[in-house]
Design an enzyme around this catalytic site. Structure first.
Site, PDB file in Angstrom:
ATOM      1  N   ARG A   1       0.834  -1.211   0.000  1.00  0.00           N
ATOM      2  CA  ARG A   1       0.000   0.000   0.000  1.00  0.00           C
ATOM      3  C   ARG A   1       0.866   1.259   0.000  1.00  0.00           C
ATOM      4  O   ARG A   1       0.527   2.265   0.641  1.00  0.00           O
ATOM      5  CB  ARG A   1      -0.960   0.019   1.202  1.00  0.00           C
ATOM      6  CG  ARG A   1      -1.904  -1.155   1.278  1.00  0.00           C
ATOM      7  CD  ARG A   1      -2.860  -1.213   0.105  1.00  0.00           C
ATOM      8  NE  ARG A   1      -3.801  -2.308   0.277  1.00  0.00           N
ATOM      9  CZ  ARG A   1      -3.582  -3.555  -0.138  1.00  0.00           C
ATOM     10  NH1 ARG A   1      -2.452  -3.829  -0.781  1.00  0.00           N
ATOM     11  NH2 ARG A   1      -4.460  -4.498   0.048  1.00  0.00           N
ATOM     12  N   SER A  59     -11.507  -0.066   2.458  1.00  0.00           N
ATOM     13  CA  SER A  59     -10.720  -0.390   3.648  1.00  0.00           C
ATOM     14  C   SER A  59     -10.117   0.890   4.219  1.00  0.00           C
ATOM     15  O   SER A  59      -9.318   1.550   3.561  1.00  0.00           O
ATOM     16  CB  SER A  59      -9.602  -1.379   3.294  1.00  0.00           C
ATOM     17  OG  SER A  59     -10.142  -2.589   2.802  1.00  0.00           O
ATOM     18  N   GLU A  84      -5.342   3.901   5.911  1.00  0.00           N
ATOM     19  CA  GLU A  84      -5.029   3.695   4.497  1.00  0.00           C
ATOM     20  C   GLU A  84      -5.467   4.902   3.681  1.00  0.00           C
ATOM     21  O   GLU A  84      -4.896   5.195   2.637  1.00  0.00           O
ATOM     22  CB  GLU A  84      -5.723   2.423   3.986  1.00  0.00           C
ATOM     23  CG  GLU A  84      -5.340   2.021   2.588  1.00  0.00           C
ATOM     24  CD  GLU A  84      -5.809   0.631   2.223  1.00  0.00           C
ATOM     25  OE1 GLU A  84      -6.169   0.422   1.054  1.00  0.00           O
ATOM     26  OE2 GLU A  84      -5.820  -0.258   3.091  1.00  0.00           O
TER      27      GLU A  84
END
Length: 351
Positions: A173, A246, A342
């Site tokens: 990520r 998410s 995130e």
């Protein structure tokens, strides 16, 4: 360029925010304007990975560069062939040049319709192609970095450049574009599809869903269908219930920490990263902290997937931020594990 433009409909959380100045980027020639010698306050794509506060000062550039071009492909189409003694699919490679403003999910569906494979595990991820390398989007054991050949960028104060994958510093990520947010604006991405390809069916519930579908010899399109069914069963549609997917990363911890936690909680999902670290399931941690479905006013954790924070209607970015801090603190108190957002936090709030 326009002033004081509402971005409420341009972020999947549906949060109220106003851009002081707003410019749609529809043609790469616009980048020759002197205004692009310096980075704007925000480069906006699909608005799917953002936590917007109420006021965005400066310039917001909304990337809407389209187009899908085949740069190279050998003859042959179809869903790929597989020999009896090999679990690999093989089809001559195809390289796609895709504009940064193209919708990611529409691109994945287009490639599958063409009989191309490699992106099937990444179906139904909201956002645009230009945002995919920034976050190095991933799902069900696959990451977009595995398919990137080149990233076309505008480097502020320099001009157009083409970056090879090794120059992008991809991680979990993470990427150079995330590490250096004020250096590049992504204009297009080149993706390599097909080739020798092993289906990834061992992550999450994919294998179980394939069995439910009766797919004993699955093809890439079957994996895409399984992922679609799983995501739709767990994740809310942002059009009806605002969210950014998410909200937290799956934490990567030292292997000793993961082993100790798994001894205390045998059901904890643990995914080895290397010999020194392992990835934990953030959703499981939040769920086991009794936070699934918990709601504070207009903000809450989704009842079917604790990893997703949702806007039940009328929430502000400041309220989402406060609820996320509550979740992080609760998980840390129970497991001693720090959760990291995130989503990208942008803007400011009054007071």
């Amino acid at each position: 360029m326009r002033s004081n433009v509402s971005l409420t409909s341009f972020n999947t959380f549906g949060l109220p925010a106003v851009a002081e100045r707003y410019l749609p980027l529809t043609d790469p020639q616009q980048l020759q304007d002197p205004i692009f010698q310096r980075p704007p306050a925000l480069v906006l794509g699909g608005g799917s990975n953002l936590l917007l506060l109420e006021h965005l000062s400066g310039l917001t550039v909304h990337v809407q560069l389209g187009g899908v071009q085949v740069l190279g492909a050998a003859a042959g189409a179809g869903a790929g062939t597989r020999s009896e003694d090999s679990p690999h699919y093989y089809q001559p490679e195809v390289i796609l040049h895709v504009g940064a403003g193209v919708d990611w999910n529409q691109l994945v569906r287009y490639t599958l319709d063409q009989g191309w494979y490699g992106l099937e595990n990444l179906i139904l991820i909201p956002g645009t192609v230009g945002a995919a390398p920034v976050q190095n989007i991933g799902a069900y054991g696959a990451e977009v970095a595995e398919r990137i050949v080149a990233v076309h960028v505008w480097e502020y104060g320099v001009g157009p450049r083409v970056l090879r994958p090794e120059e992008c510093h991809f991680g979990y990520r993470d990427s150079r574009f995330k590490q250096e947010p004020d250096r590049f604006l992504i204009t297009a991405v080149d993706l390599r599809l097909n080739g020798e390809h092993r289906l990834k069916t061992g992550y999450g519930d994919i294998q179980r869903e394939l069995e439910r579908l009766g797919k004993t010899d699955p093809r890439p399109a079957d994996v895409a269908l399984a992922v679609t069914n799983i995501r739709r069963s767990k994740l809310p549609d942002w059009f009806f219930l605002g969210n950014s997917g998410s909200f937290f990363k799956n934490p990567v911890v030292p292997l000793s920490v993961a082993t100790s936690l798994q001894q205390r909680y045998p059901e904890l999902p643990v995914y080895p990263v290397d010999g020194q670290s392992a990835k934990l399931a953030a959703g499981w941690l939040i769920d086991q902290a009794d936070l699934k479905g918990v709601r504070h006013g207009a903000v809450g954790s989704y009842a079917r997937q604790a990893l997703v924070l949702v806007n039940h209607g009328g929430a502000t970015g400041r309220e989402v931020l406060a609820f996320s801090a509550f979740v992080r603190q609760t998980v840390f108190e129970k497991f001693g594990v720090e959760l990291e957002r995130e989503v990208q936090l942008v803007g400011s709030s009054p007071g």
